[in-house]
Design a protein around this motif. Sequence first.
Motif, PDB file in Angstrom:
ATOM      1  N   THR A  58       0.818  -1.218   0.000  1.00  0.00           N
ATOM      2  CA  THR A  58       0.000   0.000   0.000  1.00  0.00           C
ATOM      3  C   THR A  58       0.845   1.257   0.000  1.00  0.00           C
ATOM      4  N   ASP A  59       1.987   1.237   0.692  1.00  0.00           N
ATOM      5  CA  ASP A  59       2.710   2.500   0.849  1.00  0.00           C
ATOM      6  C   ASP A  59       4.040   2.477   0.099  1.00  0.00           C
ATOM      7  N   ASP A  60       4.731   3.595   0.180  1.00  0.00           N
ATOM      8  CA  ASP A  60       5.889   3.790  -0.668  1.00  0.00           C
ATOM      9  C   ASP A  60       7.120   2.990  -0.250  1.00  0.00           C
ATOM     10  N   SER A  61       6.985   2.161   0.769  1.00  0.00           N
ATOM     11  CA  SER A  61       8.100   1.261   1.074  1.00  0.00           C
ATOM     12  C   SER A  61       8.227   0.210  -0.026  1.00  0.00           C
ATOM     13  N   PHE A  62       7.124  -0.029  -0.759  1.00  0.00           N
ATOM     14  CA  PHE A  62       7.086  -0.986  -1.870  1.00  0.00           C
ATOM     15  C   PHE A  62       7.263  -2.436  -1.439  1.00  0.00           C
ATOM     16  N   PHE A  63       7.584  -2.682  -0.182  1.00  0.00           N
ATOM     17  CA  PHE A  63       7.822  -4.060   0.220  1.00  0.00           C
ATOM     18  C   PHE A  63       6.561  -4.738   0.726  1.00  0.00           C
ATOM     19  N   GLY A  64       5.554  -3.930   0.959  1.00  0.00           N
ATOM     20  CA  GLY A  64       4.333  -4.526   1.483  1.00  0.00           C
ATOM     21  C   GLY A  64       4.244  -4.271   2.961  1.00  0.00           C
ATOM     22  N   THR A  65       3.110  -3.697   3.341  1.00  0.00           N
ATOM     23  CA  THR A  65       2.971  -3.345   4.743  1.00  0.00           C
ATOM     24  C   THR A  65       2.590  -4.544   5.574  1.00  0.00           C
ATOM     25  N   LYS A  66       1.880  -5.492   4.965  1.00  0.00           N
ATOM     26  CA  LYS A  66       1.512  -6.669   5.751  1.00  0.00           C
ATOM     27  C   LYS A  66       1.239  -7.857   4.844  1.00  0.00           C
ATOM     28  N   ARG A  67       1.307  -9.027   5.450  1.00  0.00           N
ATOM     29  CA  ARG A  67       0.955 -10.248   4.733  1.00  0.00           C
ATOM     30  C   ARG A  67      -0.436 -10.659   5.185  1.00  0.00           C
ATOM     31  N   ILE A  68      -1.309 -10.857   4.235  1.00  0.00           N
ATOM     32  CA  ILE A  68      -2.701 -11.170   4.571  1.00  0.00           C
ATOM     33  C   ILE A  68      -3.102 -12.475   3.887  1.00  0.00           C
ATOM     34  N   ASP A  69      -4.182 -13.061   4.384  1.00  0.00           N
ATOM     35  CA  ASP A  69      -4.679 -14.294   3.771  1.00  0.00           C
ATOM     36  C   ASP A  69      -5.278 -13.975   2.404  1.00  0.00           C
ATOM     37  N   THR A  70      -4.981 -14.807   1.441  1.00  0.00           N
ATOM     38  CA  THR A  70      -5.598 -14.661   0.119  1.00  0.00           C
ATOM     39  C   THR A  70      -6.992 -15.265   0.162  1.00  0.00           C
ATOM     40  N   LYS A  71      -7.933 -14.554  -0.467  1.00  0.00           N
ATOM     41  CA  LYS A  71      -9.312 -15.048  -0.468  1.00  0.00           C
ATOM     42  C   LYS A  71      -9.649 -15.699  -1.809  1.00  0.00           C
ATOM     43  N   MET A  72     -10.520 -16.717  -1.739  1.00  0.00           N
ATOM     44  CA  MET A  72     -11.016 -17.349  -2.966  1.00  0.00           C
ATOM     45  C   MET A  72     -11.594 -16.271  -3.877  1.00  0.00           C
ATOM     46  N   PHE A  73     -11.325 -16.347  -5.157  1.00  0.00           N
ATOM     47  CA  PHE A  73     -11.758 -15.354  -6.147  1.00  0.00           C
ATOM     48  C   PHE A  73     -11.358 -13.931  -5.716  1.00  0.00           C
ATOM     49  N   ASN A  74     -10.270 -13.828  -4.953  1.00  0.00           N
ATOM     50  CA  ASN A  74      -9.772 -12.532  -4.502  1.00  0.00           C
ATOM     51  C   ASN A  74     -10.839 -11.752  -3.729  1.00  0.00           C
ATOM     52  N   GLY A  75     -11.745 -12.487  -3.094  1.00  0.00           N
ATOM     53  CA  GLY A  75     -12.795 -11.835  -2.304  1.00  0.00           C
ATOM     54  C   GLY A  75     -14.036 -11.458  -3.111  1.00  0.00           C
ATOM     55  N   TYR A  76     -14.107 -11.886  -4.375  1.00  0.00           N
ATOM     56  CA  TYR A  76     -15.253 -11.548  -5.224  1.00  0.00           C
ATOM     57  C   TYR A  76     -16.166 -12.755  -5.480  1.00  0.00           C
ATOM     58  N   GLY A  77     -16.138 -13.717  -4.565  1.00  0.00           N
ATOM     59  CA  GLY A  77     -16.917 -14.936  -4.757  1.00  0.00           C
ATOM     60  C   GLY A  77     -18.411 -14.681  -4.914  1.00  0.00           C
ATOM     61  N   GLU A  78     -18.911 -13.727  -4.148  1.00  0.00           N
ATOM     62  CA  GLU A  78     -20.339 -13.410  -4.227  1.00  0.00           C
ATOM     63  C   GLU A  78     -20.740 -13.043  -5.656  1.00  0.00           C
ATOM     64  N   GLN A  79     -19.846 -12.354  -6.345  1.00  0.00           N
ATOM     65  CA  GLN A  79     -20.144 -11.902  -7.711  1.00  0.00           C
ATOM     66  C   GLN A  79     -19.856 -12.966  -8.786  1.00  0.00           C
ATOM     67  N   VAL A  80     -18.886 -13.847  -8.532  1.00  0.00           N
ATOM     68  CA  VAL A  80     -18.433 -14.695  -9.645  1.00  0.00           C
ATOM     69  C   VAL A  80     -18.456 -16.202  -9.410  1.00  0.00           C
ATOM     70  N   ALA A  81     -18.633 -16.646  -8.159  1.00  0.00           N
ATOM     71  CA  ALA A  81     -18.522 -18.091  -7.891  1.00  0.00           C
ATOM     72  C   ALA A  81     -19.464 -18.903  -8.775  1.00  0.00           C
ATOM     73  N   SER A  82     -20.652 -18.370  -9.044  1.00  0.00           N
ATOM     74  CA  SER A  82     -21.645 -19.124  -9.822  1.00  0.00           C
ATOM     75  C   SER A  82     -21.174 -19.411 -11.254  1.00  0.00           C
ATOM     76  N   LEU A  83     -20.214 -18.636 -11.741  1.00  0.00           N
ATOM     77  CA  LEU A  83     -19.707 -18.882 -13.097  1.00  0.00           C
ATOM     78  C   LEU A  83     -19.001 -20.231 -13.192  1.00  0.00           C
TER      79      LEU A  83
END
Length: 325
Positions: free
Chosen positions: A290-315
């Motif tokens: 997110t910030d200008d360190s470019f290294f990443g401020t935090k490591r977070i869990d990856t979500k299925m469909f990048n968190g857009y399952g509600e919109q696309v899982a049915s495909l």
Amino acid sequence: MKNRKIRGAYTQYKDNQVTPEDSYWNRRDFIKNLGLSGLAAGSMSSSALMATIDRPVNSGFNTAEPLSTENVVTHYNNFYEFSTSKRKPAEMAVNFKPGNDWKVEISGEIEKPGNYTLEDILSWTRVEERIYRLRCVEAWSMVVPWQGFQLSQLINLVKPTSKAKFVAFETLESRSVFPGQKRGVLGFHVLPWPYREGLRMDEAMNPLAFLATGVYGKPLPGQNGAPLRLVVPWKYGFKSIKSIVKIRFVEQQPYNTWRKSGPREYGFYANVNPKVDHPRWSQATERRITDDSFFGTKRIDTKMFNGYGEQVASLYSGMDLARDF
Ligand SMILES: Nc1nc2c(c(=O)[nH]1)N[C@H]1C(S)=C(S)[C@@H](COP(=O)(O)O)O[C@H]1N2
Ligand SMILES: [Mo]
């Protein structure tokens, strides 16, 4: 011409509290569509204004997560036509400033094929903003405020026939514009050019599928895929093909560059999936930059469909996403 629509809106992102309803763009388009002057609109009661712009908004079109800074979005890029380094595309793209005369050849199984300019396309479509997560297959991610239009708008205009089952996209091929397309010292190409990608028709018609013409309220910089690039936020970033010159509607699943270059590592669907690891690394988590360190401020869990399952899982119901990746 229509670029005036995507200039000078940067301030709206400053406090990171944009909602689609509140957005400057929607308000402006609403006023313009009604043919009202700013004064006339101003004299309407705000509830009348809100009632008119209050439409069902796809919750996937926005996110409350902190945005990646403009500097990060425009200076940490994957654009192999310039370079395989993350920082070089921004330097190398300074003179790549395509304008509204950029041509896109739209062809194949459609009723209205043609060579259209970006100006044509922008005059037919409605520019809006989308704040999307972008998850690269390399396990880093960003949150990006794009401007552009829903891909389905363009598809509906060119009228696909019943034979159109997939949409194929191609990036410009030009060794003078893109030095990264030249052979390397050993005589090899980094990737087979031109860069190509594709979507199944129902994926392309999904409201989340977007063609970006701007980012952070400015016309797309070269390094982000000027002047027109795909954004498919539920898929790994490599599907979001940049600097598009060809869109072809086809019957068979099209070729896509990364799958061609490494079929065991990269698929056609390339849906973000924390359970299917890349053969060389885990996809369970990601480095959120997110910030200008470019290294990443935090490591977070990856979500299925990048968190857009509600919109696309049915495909993908009935598909084995571990196999059909
Ligand atoms: N033509 C083309 N499109 C491309 C790429 C590329 O190298 N060439 N890289 C892809 C990858 S791997 C990612 S993660 C995103 C990065 O987009 P950004 O630089 O705007 O963040 O663009 C995608 N589109
Ligand atoms: Mo990527």
